[in-house]
Design a protein around this motif. Structure first.
Motif, PDB file in Angstrom:
ATOM      1  N   GLY A 282       0.925  -1.249  -0.203  1.00  0.00           N
ATOM      2  CA  GLY A 282      -0.056  -0.033   0.088  1.00  0.00           C
ATOM      3  C   GLY A 282       0.828   1.423   0.046  1.00  0.00           C
ATOM      4  N   PRO A 283       1.670   1.594   1.218  1.00  0.00           N
ATOM      5  CA  PRO A 283       2.539   2.766   1.055  1.00  0.00           C
ATOM      6  C   PRO A 283       3.560   2.861  -0.311  1.00  0.00           C
ATOM      7  N   PHE A 284       3.827   1.514  -0.937  1.00  0.00           N
ATOM      8  CA  PHE A 284       4.751   1.500  -2.279  1.00  0.00           C
ATOM      9  C   PHE A 284       3.936   2.325  -3.376  1.00  0.00           C
ATOM     10  N   LEU A 285       2.714   1.872  -3.370  1.00  0.00           N
ATOM     11  CA  LEU A 285       1.908   2.380  -4.362  1.00  0.00           C
ATOM     12  C   LEU A 285       1.344   3.659  -4.173  1.00  0.00           C
ATOM     13  N   LEU A 286       1.019   4.057  -2.913  1.00  0.00           N
ATOM     14  CA  LEU A 286       0.398   5.280  -2.404  1.00  0.00           C
ATOM     15  C   LEU A 286       1.523   6.443  -2.635  1.00  0.00           C
ATOM     16  N   PHE A 287       2.618   6.258  -2.167  1.00  0.00           N
ATOM     17  CA  PHE A 287       3.805   7.163  -2.185  1.00  0.00           C
ATOM     18  C   PHE A 287       4.034   7.397  -3.631  1.00  0.00           C
ATOM     19  N   ALA A 362      11.392  17.383 -11.776  1.00  0.00           N
ATOM     20  CA  ALA A 362      10.338  16.308 -11.329  1.00  0.00           C
ATOM     21  C   ALA A 362      10.700  14.951 -12.176  1.00  0.00           C
ATOM     22  N   LEU A 363      10.275  14.054 -11.375  1.00  0.00           N
ATOM     23  CA  LEU A 363      10.712  12.604 -11.800  1.00  0.00           C
ATOM     24  C   LEU A 363       9.469  11.909 -12.686  1.00  0.00           C
ATOM     25  N   HIS A 364       9.976  11.533 -13.789  1.00  0.00           N
ATOM     26  CA  HIS A 364       8.964  10.429 -14.578  1.00  0.00           C
ATOM     27  C   HIS A 364       9.376   8.925 -14.392  1.00  0.00           C
ATOM     28  N   GLY A 365       8.430   8.390 -14.261  1.00  0.00           N
ATOM     29  CA  GLY A 365       8.430   6.911 -14.306  1.00  0.00           C
ATOM     30  C   GLY A 365       8.549   6.297 -12.722  1.00  0.00           C
ATOM     31  N   PHE A 366       8.317   7.128 -11.741  1.00  0.00           N
ATOM     32  CA  PHE A 366       8.747   6.917 -10.370  1.00  0.00           C
ATOM     33  C   PHE A 366       7.526   5.975 -10.179  1.00  0.00           C
ATOM     34  N   GLY A 367       6.347   6.056 -10.273  1.00  0.00           N
ATOM     35  CA  GLY A 367       5.119   5.331 -10.243  1.00  0.00           C
ATOM     36  C   GLY A 367       5.313   3.989 -10.728  1.00  0.00           C
ATOM     37  N   ARG A 368       5.992   3.409 -12.025  1.00  0.00           N
ATOM     38  CA  ARG A 368       6.350   2.589 -12.251  1.00  0.00           C
ATOM     39  C   ARG A 368       7.206   1.449 -11.267  1.00  0.00           C
ATOM     40  N   MET A 369       8.064   2.378 -10.888  1.00  0.00           N
ATOM     41  CA  MET A 369       9.081   1.739  -9.621  1.00  0.00           C
ATOM     42  C   MET A 369       8.289   1.303  -8.726  1.00  0.00           C
ATOM     43  N   GLY A 370       7.343   2.172  -8.141  1.00  0.00           N
ATOM     44  CA  GLY A 370       6.334   1.634  -7.176  1.00  0.00           C
ATOM     45  C   GLY A 370       5.796   0.353  -7.352  1.00  0.00           C
ATOM     46  N   LEU A 371       5.052   0.190  -8.680  1.00  0.00           N
ATOM     47  CA  LEU A 371       4.525  -0.887  -8.900  1.00  0.00           C
ATOM     48  C   LEU A 371       5.710  -2.439  -8.933  1.00  0.00           C
ATOM     49  N   ALA A 373       8.256  -2.222  -7.251  1.00  0.00           N
ATOM     50  CA  ALA A 373       8.629  -2.818  -5.951  1.00  0.00           C
ATOM     51  C   ALA A 373       7.370  -3.320  -5.008  1.00  0.00           C
ATOM     52  N   ALA A 374       6.395  -3.329  -5.248  1.00  0.00           N
ATOM     53  CA  ALA A 374       5.038  -4.078  -4.799  1.00  0.00           C
ATOM     54  C   ALA A 374       5.081  -5.493  -5.434  1.00  0.00           C
ATOM     55  N   SER A 375       5.678  -5.654  -6.536  1.00  0.00           N
ATOM     56  CA  SER A 375       5.636  -6.866  -7.275  1.00  0.00           C
ATOM     57  C   SER A 375       6.766  -7.765  -6.509  1.00  0.00           C
ATOM     58  N   VAL A 376       8.026  -7.022  -6.313  1.00  0.00           N
ATOM     59  CA  VAL A 376       9.037  -7.791  -5.925  1.00  0.00           C
ATOM     60  C   VAL A 376       8.740  -8.302  -4.291  1.00  0.00           C
ATOM     61  N   SER A 377       8.135  -7.291  -3.720  1.00  0.00           N
ATOM     62  CA  SER A 377       7.308  -7.491  -2.188  1.00  0.00           C
ATOM     63  C   SER A 377       6.771  -8.919  -2.255  1.00  0.00           C
ATOM     64  N   LEU A 378       5.847  -9.171  -3.335  1.00  0.00           N
ATOM     65  CA  LEU A 378       4.838 -10.270  -3.404  1.00  0.00           C
ATOM     66  C   LEU A 378       5.958 -11.475  -3.766  1.00  0.00           C
ATOM     67  N   VAL A 379       6.801 -11.247  -4.544  1.00  0.00           N
ATOM     68  CA  VAL A 379       7.715 -12.383  -4.896  1.00  0.00           C
ATOM     69  C   VAL A 379       8.726 -12.588  -3.506  1.00  0.00           C
ATOM     70  N   ALA A 380       8.877 -11.770  -2.753  1.00  0.00           N
ATOM     71  CA  ALA A 380       9.836 -12.044  -1.467  1.00  0.00           C
ATOM     72  C   ALA A 380       8.459 -12.881  -0.659  1.00  0.00           C
ATOM     73  N   LEU A 381       7.415 -12.549  -0.822  1.00  0.00           N
ATOM     74  CA  LEU A 381       6.227 -13.426  -0.027  1.00  0.00           C
ATOM     75  C   LEU A 381       6.367 -14.722  -0.497  1.00  0.00           C
ATOM     76  N   CYS A 382       6.349 -15.087  -1.536  1.00  0.00           N
ATOM     77  CA  CYS A 382       6.377 -16.437  -2.185  1.00  0.00           C
ATOM     78  C   CYS A 382       7.544 -17.160  -1.701  1.00  0.00           C
ATOM     79  N   ILE A 383       8.882 -16.480  -1.643  1.00  0.00           N
ATOM     80  CA  ILE A 383       9.975 -17.057  -1.353  1.00  0.00           C
ATOM     81  C   ILE A 383       9.956 -17.368   0.200  1.00  0.00           C
ATOM     82  N   LEU A 384       9.211 -16.578   0.827  1.00  0.00           N
ATOM     83  CA  LEU A 384       9.013 -16.884   2.332  1.00  0.00           C
ATOM     84  C   LEU A 384       7.990 -18.159   2.668  1.00  0.00           C
ATOM     85  N   TRP A 385       7.033 -18.208   1.894  1.00  0.00           N
ATOM     86  CA  TRP A 385       6.190 -19.291   1.773  1.00  0.00           C
ATOM     87  C   TRP A 385       6.884 -20.736   1.438  1.00  0.00           C
ATOM     88  N   VAL A 386       7.800 -20.618   0.687  1.00  0.00           N
ATOM     89  CA  VAL A 386       8.531 -21.856   0.152  1.00  0.00           C
ATOM     90  C   VAL A 386       9.669 -21.944   1.383  1.00  0.00           C
TER      91      VAL A 386
END
Length: 399
Positions: A282-287, A362-371, A373-386
């Motif tokens: 949430g904070p990754f995408l919101l910020f 101003a930065l362009h593309g920072f929103g894509r980096m938020g997406l 970062a959120a995706s990599v966090s979910l990958v980490a969640l999968c690694i945690l499950w394994v």
């Protein structure tokens, strides 16, 4: 927690504080160093990055020897190297001298951090380890709240060399305290060594821990190096607002670290880490998708971002240290530190490929980096499950 444990934790936290302030203090000194030594922005960037690169390389080299020594002796040797290198930074007569000194300081500090966590894991039982890690990692918040501002104040009074000399003096005092008060940490040497003992270090169940650390750090550092630029260029803050925003973030981190450690002890590191990985999406995408907003709102979102992002390291370390046999713990954590340093550098470089800045900052593309970062966090969640489904090493289960 016993009195001896508390003294040990505050000593280790103080060492980490000195380490972190030494790493962080160079960046705000950049304008003066660039002018004084006549170096380019790229040359100054090399001075910053060489610290973590040296730490990563030294972490890999630590595999060869770190578990063969009493951890106290290894700690004192690395801390002495850190003190000498930091004194050298303060006395540097040229840019090349300073670059070499930063290399030695990073090599000593990175491996020293691995030894700190190995000592903590060896001396504190698993049921109290989360709170202990939280106590030591509160140094991160303290360095942001007090260490760096104090260092800059010293620099404004006595020049850019003074903060490095002050840090080395503090670290020297801590070396004397560690030499006097730290007991021998050599229980891992009593574990019988098998032939080819390096093989278990690379076992899949243990290597997954490095993958978990890498993904957790990578997700955060896709965004962290560019936060200040984004807040000024996109969200409407002034440069003079940034110290107060970061002060709020550091204070929140300082007070949340021990709470997260307590929760990890009570509910288990895997559960707490899983919740934090989901909660940071949430904070990754919101910020990263904020537009110009009042300073109070930006500060509130920033505090939420920093608190949750930094908190993820506590259950991560508690989880992997519990799974590693004591005889492998020092070397394992050295490689884990290399994975963390490599992830931070690679993530910052990756973001730089996809982010561009306009003439007004101003930065362009920072929103894509938020997406991302959120995706990599979910990958980490999968690694945690394994990782949770793999067996805990028998010897680690009793530490």
């Amino acid at each position: 927690m016993t009195r001896q444990e508390r003294h040990l934790l505050w000593l280790l936290a103080a060492v980490q504080f000195a380490n972190l302030v030494d790493f962080m203090i160079l960046m705000p000194l950049g304008p003066e160093l660039i002018q004084r030594f006549g170096i380019s922005a790229a040359g100054f960037g090399a001075m910053v990055s060489v610290y973590t690169l040296a730490s990563a390389v030294m972490g890999l080299l630590g595999v060869l020897w770190l578990d063969r020594w009493d951890r106290k002796h290894a700690f004192l040797l690395l801390l002495a190297g850190f003190v000498a290198a930091t004194i050298s930074c303060g006395l540097a007569p040229s840019a090349s001298w300073l670059l070499l000194s930063r290399t030695v300081a990073g090599a000593s500090a990175g491996l020293m951090s691995a030894v700190v966590m190995a000592i903590l894991a060896d001396r504190v039982p698993a049921e109290r380890r989360g709170r202990a890690i939280g106590t030591v990692m509160s140094s991160y918040g303290l360095s942001a709240v007090g260490g760096v501002p104090l260092g800059l104040s010293i620099a404004s009074q006595w020049g850019w060399r003074a903060p490095f000399l002050a840090i080395s003096a503090l670290a020297g005092v801590l070396w004397l305290l560690a030499w006097r008060l730290l007991p021998a940490v050599d229980q891992h040497l009593a574990t019988p060594r098998q032939k080819g003992s390096a093989a278990p270090l690379w076992a899949p169940g243990l290597a997954l821990g490095w993958g978990l650390t890498f993904s957790v750090v990578f997700a955060g550092f896709l965004l962290i190096p560019y936060l200040s630029t984004f807040m000024v260029g996109n969200l409407g803050l002034r440069l003079s607002d940034l110290p107060w925003v970061y002060l709020c973030g550091g204070a929140a981190t300082l007070f949340s670290s021990r709470l997260i450690g307590h929760l990890a002890d009570r509910h288990g590191p895997p559960r707490v880490l899983g919740i934090l990985l989901v909660a940071t999406v949430g904070p990754f995408l919101l910020f990263t998708h904020l537009t110009a907003a009042p300073k109070a709102l930006v500060a509130a979102v920033f505090v939420l971002f920093m608190t949750l992002t930094s908190a993820r390291a506590i259950p991560t370390i508690a989880l992997i240290t519990a799974r590693v046999p004591p005889a492998l713990r020092g070397r394992y954590l050295a490689v884990n530190m290399a994975a963390s340093d490599g992830a931070s550098g690679l993530a910052a470089w990756t973001s730089g490929l996809f982010i561009s800045a306009t003439q007004d900052g101003a930065l362009h593309g920072f929103g894509r980096m938020g997406l991302l970062a959120a995706s990599v966090s979910l990958v980490a969640l999968c690694i945690l499950w394994v990782l949770g489904r793999s067996a805990v090493p028998e010897r680690a289960a009793h530490t």
